[in-house]
Write a protein that holds these residues in place. Structure first.
Motif, short mmCIF file in Angstrom:
data_model
loop_
_atom_site.label_atom_id
_atom_site.label_comp_id
_atom_site.label_asym_id
_atom_site.label_seq_id
_atom_site.Cartn_x
_atom_site.Cartn_y
_atom_site.Cartn_z
N GLU A 1 -6.15 -0.30 -5.66
CA GLU A 1 -7.44 0.39 -5.76
C GLU A 1 -7.25 1.89 -5.95
O GLU A 1 -6.35 2.49 -5.38
CB GLU A 1 -8.29 0.15 -4.51
CG GLU A 1 -8.72 -1.28 -4.35
CD GLU A 1 -9.71 -1.48 -3.22
OE1 GLU A 1 -10.05 -0.49 -2.51
OE2 GLU A 1 -10.14 -2.63 -3.03
N LYS A 2 -8.15 2.45 -6.76
CA LYS A 2 -8.21 3.89 -6.95
C LYS A 2 -9.60 4.33 -6.50
O LYS A 2 -10.60 3.96 -7.09
CB LYS A 2 -8.01 4.25 -8.42
CG LYS A 2 -8.17 5.71 -8.74
CD LYS A 2 -8.05 5.94 -10.24
CE LYS A 2 -8.27 7.37 -10.62
NZ LYS A 2 -8.18 7.55 -12.09
N ALA B 1 -5.99 8.64 -2.87
CA ALA B 1 -6.90 7.87 -3.72
C ALA B 1 -6.40 6.46 -3.99
O ALA B 1 -7.19 5.58 -4.30
CB ALA B 1 -7.12 8.60 -5.04
N TYR B 2 -5.09 6.22 -3.87
CA TYR B 2 -4.51 4.93 -4.24
C TYR B 2 -4.15 4.10 -3.01
O TYR B 2 -3.68 4.64 -2.02
CB TYR B 2 -3.26 5.14 -5.09
CG TYR B 2 -3.51 5.98 -6.31
CD1 TYR B 2 -4.13 5.43 -7.43
CD2 TYR B 2 -3.17 7.32 -6.34
CE1 TYR B 2 -4.39 6.20 -8.55
CE2 TYR B 2 -3.41 8.09 -7.45
CZ TYR B 2 -4.03 7.53 -8.55
OH TYR B 2 -4.29 8.30 -9.65
N LEU C 1 -1.55 -2.27 2.69
CA LEU C 1 -0.09 -2.26 2.80
C LEU C 1 0.49 -0.87 2.62
O LEU C 1 1.48 -0.51 3.24
CB LEU C 1 0.51 -3.21 1.76
CG LEU C 1 0.05 -4.67 1.87
CD1 LEU C 1 0.66 -5.48 0.74
CD2 LEU C 1 0.41 -5.25 3.22
N LYS C 2 -0.12 -0.09 1.72
CA LYS C 2 0.37 1.26 1.48
C LYS C 2 -0.78 2.07 0.88
O LYS C 2 -1.55 1.56 0.09
CB LYS C 2 1.57 1.25 0.55
CG LYS C 2 2.25 2.58 0.44
CD LYS C 2 3.72 2.42 0.19
CE LYS C 2 4.34 3.79 0.17
NZ LYS C 2 5.71 3.79 0.48
N ARG C 3 -0.85 3.33 1.25
CA ARG C 3 -1.88 4.23 0.74
C ARG C 3 -1.25 5.58 0.51
O ARG C 3 -0.35 5.98 1.24
CB ARG C 3 -3.02 4.36 1.75
CG ARG C 3 -4.06 5.39 1.35
CD ARG C 3 -5.16 5.48 2.35
NE ARG C 3 -6.10 4.41 2.03
CZ ARG C 3 -6.95 3.89 2.88
NH1 ARG C 3 -6.97 4.30 4.12
NH2 ARG C 3 -7.78 2.95 2.52
N LEU D 1 3.05 2.21 -5.34
CA LEU D 1 3.53 0.97 -5.98
C LEU D 1 4.92 0.58 -5.52
O LEU D 1 5.36 -0.53 -5.79
CB LEU D 1 3.49 1.11 -7.50
CG LEU D 1 2.09 1.24 -8.10
CD1 LEU D 1 2.18 1.43 -9.60
CD2 LEU D 1 1.22 0.05 -7.75
N LYS D 2 5.61 1.46 -4.81
CA LYS D 2 6.94 1.11 -4.30
C LYS D 2 6.89 -0.01 -3.27
O LYS D 2 7.91 -0.59 -2.93
CB LYS D 2 7.62 2.34 -3.70
CG LYS D 2 8.12 3.29 -4.76
CD LYS D 2 8.91 4.41 -4.17
CE LYS D 2 9.43 5.31 -5.30
NZ LYS D 2 10.26 6.39 -4.77
N VAL D 3 5.70 -0.34 -2.79
CA VAL D 3 5.55 -1.45 -1.86
C VAL D 3 5.98 -2.77 -2.53
O VAL D 3 6.37 -3.71 -1.84
CB VAL D 3 4.09 -1.53 -1.33
CG1 VAL D 3 3.15 -2.07 -2.38
CG2 VAL D 3 4.01 -2.35 -0.08
#
Length: 129
Positions: free
Chosen positions: A86-87, A97-98, A108-110, A118-120
């Motif tokens: 999501e943005k 924002a992500y 999971l990650k923000r 995206l490294k998640v």
């Protein structure tokens, strides 16, 4: 005397011109939806392509809403999304924002930068004996 016909106060014909303030008109329009930019989509689709190649993911959907853009990832097209990227620009100055959200709605990650978020999806290397 004028060339224009006189109409009772508040009445005018249907084809009469109406003067509208341009700034008021622009404010009255619905705001443009939030979208992913080309570089953001490139980053997301690169990971998506990698995971499709590994047989993990099968389908995706992109939603551009008034307040956020969502990239949903599916194992099968008839199911709930496995992940949502999501943005949300309203959170840009706060938490970032992500975000990546799983099926259960757990974030999971923000963050502020999409590549970091995206490294998640990067898999850790495992040592095999």
């Amino acid at each position: 005397m004028t060339d224009q016909p006189e109409f009772p106060r508040g009445h005018r014909p249907h084809d009469a011109a109406v003067v509208v303030n341009l700034s008021e008109y622009r404010q009255s329009l619905d705001p443009a939806p939030v979208t992913f930019h080309r570089r953001e989509l490139d980053s997301i689709l690169w990971i998506y392509g990698r995971m499709v190649g590994e047989g993990e993911w099968k389908d995706y959907a992109i939603d551009h809403l008034k307040d956020k853009a969502v990239f949903s990832i599916f194992k099968r097209s008839g199911e709930l999304p496995l992940f949502r990227i999501e943005k949300n620009p309203k959170l840009a100055n706060k938490q970032g924002a992500y975000s990546v959200i799983n099926t259960n709605g757990v974030i999971l990650k923000r963050g502020h930068e999409l590549p970091q978020v995206l490294k998640v999806f990067d898999k850790a290397l495992k040592l095999i004996d």
